[in-house]
Design a protein around this motif. Structure first.
Motif, PDB file in Angstrom:
ATOM      1  N   PHE A 107      40.751 -16.244  18.619  1.00  0.00           N
ATOM      2  CA  PHE A 107      39.791 -15.245  18.952  1.00  0.00           C
ATOM      3  C   PHE A 107      40.014 -13.871  18.194  1.00  0.00           C
ATOM      4  O   PHE A 107      39.390 -13.437  17.421  1.00  0.00           O
ATOM      5  CB  PHE A 107      39.313 -15.011  20.269  1.00  0.00           C
ATOM      6  N   LYS A 110      40.209 -14.152  14.372  1.00  0.00           N
ATOM      7  CA  LYS A 110      38.789 -14.298  13.697  1.00  0.00           C
ATOM      8  C   LYS A 110      38.426 -12.988  13.637  1.00  0.00           C
ATOM      9  O   LYS A 110      37.925 -12.678  12.481  1.00  0.00           O
ATOM     10  CB  LYS A 110      37.881 -15.264  14.443  1.00  0.00           C
ATOM     11  N   LEU A 128      31.500 -12.270  17.511  1.00  0.00           N
ATOM     12  CA  LEU A 128      32.498 -12.265  18.442  1.00  0.00           C
ATOM     13  C   LEU A 128      31.759 -12.400  19.940  1.00  0.00           C
ATOM     14  O   LEU A 128      32.233 -13.148  20.797  1.00  0.00           O
ATOM     15  CB  LEU A 128      33.391 -10.952  18.234  1.00  0.00           C
ATOM     16  N   GLU A 131      31.032 -15.810  20.737  1.00  0.00           N
ATOM     17  CA  GLU A 131      32.114 -16.456  21.056  1.00  0.00           C
ATOM     18  C   GLU A 131      32.523 -16.213  22.566  1.00  0.00           C
ATOM     19  O   GLU A 131      32.859 -17.042  23.459  1.00  0.00           O
ATOM     20  CB  GLU A 131      33.274 -16.343  20.103  1.00  0.00           C
ATOM     21  N   THR A 134      29.999 -18.065  25.030  1.00  0.00           N
ATOM     22  CA  THR A 134      30.387 -19.359  25.287  1.00  0.00           C
ATOM     23  C   THR A 134      31.800 -19.740  26.037  1.00  0.00           C
ATOM     24  O   THR A 134      31.800 -20.460  26.787  1.00  0.00           O
ATOM     25  CB  THR A 134      30.442 -19.944  23.761  1.00  0.00           C
ATOM     26  N   TYR A 135      32.612 -18.782  25.805  1.00  0.00           N
ATOM     27  CA  TYR A 135      33.952 -18.906  26.440  1.00  0.00           C
ATOM     28  C   TYR A 135      34.020 -18.781  27.774  1.00  0.00           C
ATOM     29  O   TYR A 135      34.362 -19.581  28.663  1.00  0.00           O
ATOM     30  CB  TYR A 135      34.988 -17.977  25.864  1.00  0.00           C
TER      31      TYR A 135
END
Length: 246
Positions: A107, A110, A128, A131, A134-135
């Motif tokens: 993470f 990225k 971000l 992400e 989702t995480y």
């Protein structure tokens, strides 16, 4: 190791067993393998039916956080972001590319790559945050394995109690079988309620706490990277990021 979790579990068990002894009962009367099999097996079966196996497996693996909490180095992250901010103000964003090979977290790598590539601040935040969402959802679904177990366990315990009473009713003519049947009936309820409130639900609550901290650490990283992208002063970035510290 989280000593408080261990102490809490021991305190709960000692209180229940100690109360049994003080009431003149025997500890052996709480040991009923049949009742334990009904409650544990029934609860696990219900949880497996509810969720995919990979979610169940991850939930089981996350249980170790109760005893060995995940490492969340927020202060170290702040220091790292401030270092990047100071370097980028002096030498430009491209200098941060030298840090990419040493970053193990996907993470963070990225986010830093987006920053080096010159992505717009809002675009960095948008990508971000997807992400992060989702995480967080994946981790919370895994934590719900224990929360679900805490919901099913008391009901399965009642089911075990009913089964024990059925066994008693079938053997009213044989007094020697009445005691074991009644014992299984009531102990199954104790197992169901006890496991739910002493183990399953507390584990779910502890996992949710750590998940919130891990998500906050990622949100802090996003704020830091966006602050660098818009050219904020390192002191302003530091002041904002310290608001995440607990």
């Amino acid at each position: 190791m989280d000593k408080l979790s261990f102490a809490g579990l021991m305190l709960g068990l000692v209180a229940i067993i100690g109360g049994q002894i003080l009431e003149g009962g025997h500890v052996s009367s709480l040991v009923q393998p049949t009742a334990l099999l009904i409650v544990l097996g029934g609860t696990m079966g219900a949880v497996l039916l509810q969720c995919p196996f990979h979610v169940f497996k991850r939930g089981m693996q996350m249980a170790k956080w109760v005893w060995v909490p995940p490492v969340i180095e927020q202060k170290r992250t702040i220091d790292q972001i401030l270092q990047w901010s100071q370097l980028s103000r002096r030498e430009g964003l491209l200098v941060l590319e030298n840090y990419l090979p040493g970053i193990k977290d996907d993470f963070t790598r990225k986010g830093l790559q987006l920053l080096v590539d010159g992505a717009e601040p809002e675009r960095i935040r948008e990508l971000l945050e997807v992400e992060v969402d989702t995480y967080e959802e994946e981790l919370r679904q895994s934590a719900k394995v224990w929360e679900s177990a805490g919901g099913y366990s008391p009901t399965i315990g009642i089911l075990g109690a009913v089964m024990g009473l059925i066994h008693v009713m079938e053997n009213l003519s044989d007094p020697t079988k009445l005691g074991p049947g009644i014992a299984v009936a009531f102990v199954a309820t104790i197992y169901g309620v006890g496991l739910a409130n002493l183990i399953y639900l507390p584990i779910a609550g502890k996992l949710k706490y750590y998940i919130s901290r891990m998500v906050a650490a990622r949100e802090m990283m996003i704020d830091g990277l966006v602050g660098i992208a818009v050219g904020d002063n390192p002191r302003i970035i530091e002041s904002r990021l310290k608001g995440y510290l607990r």
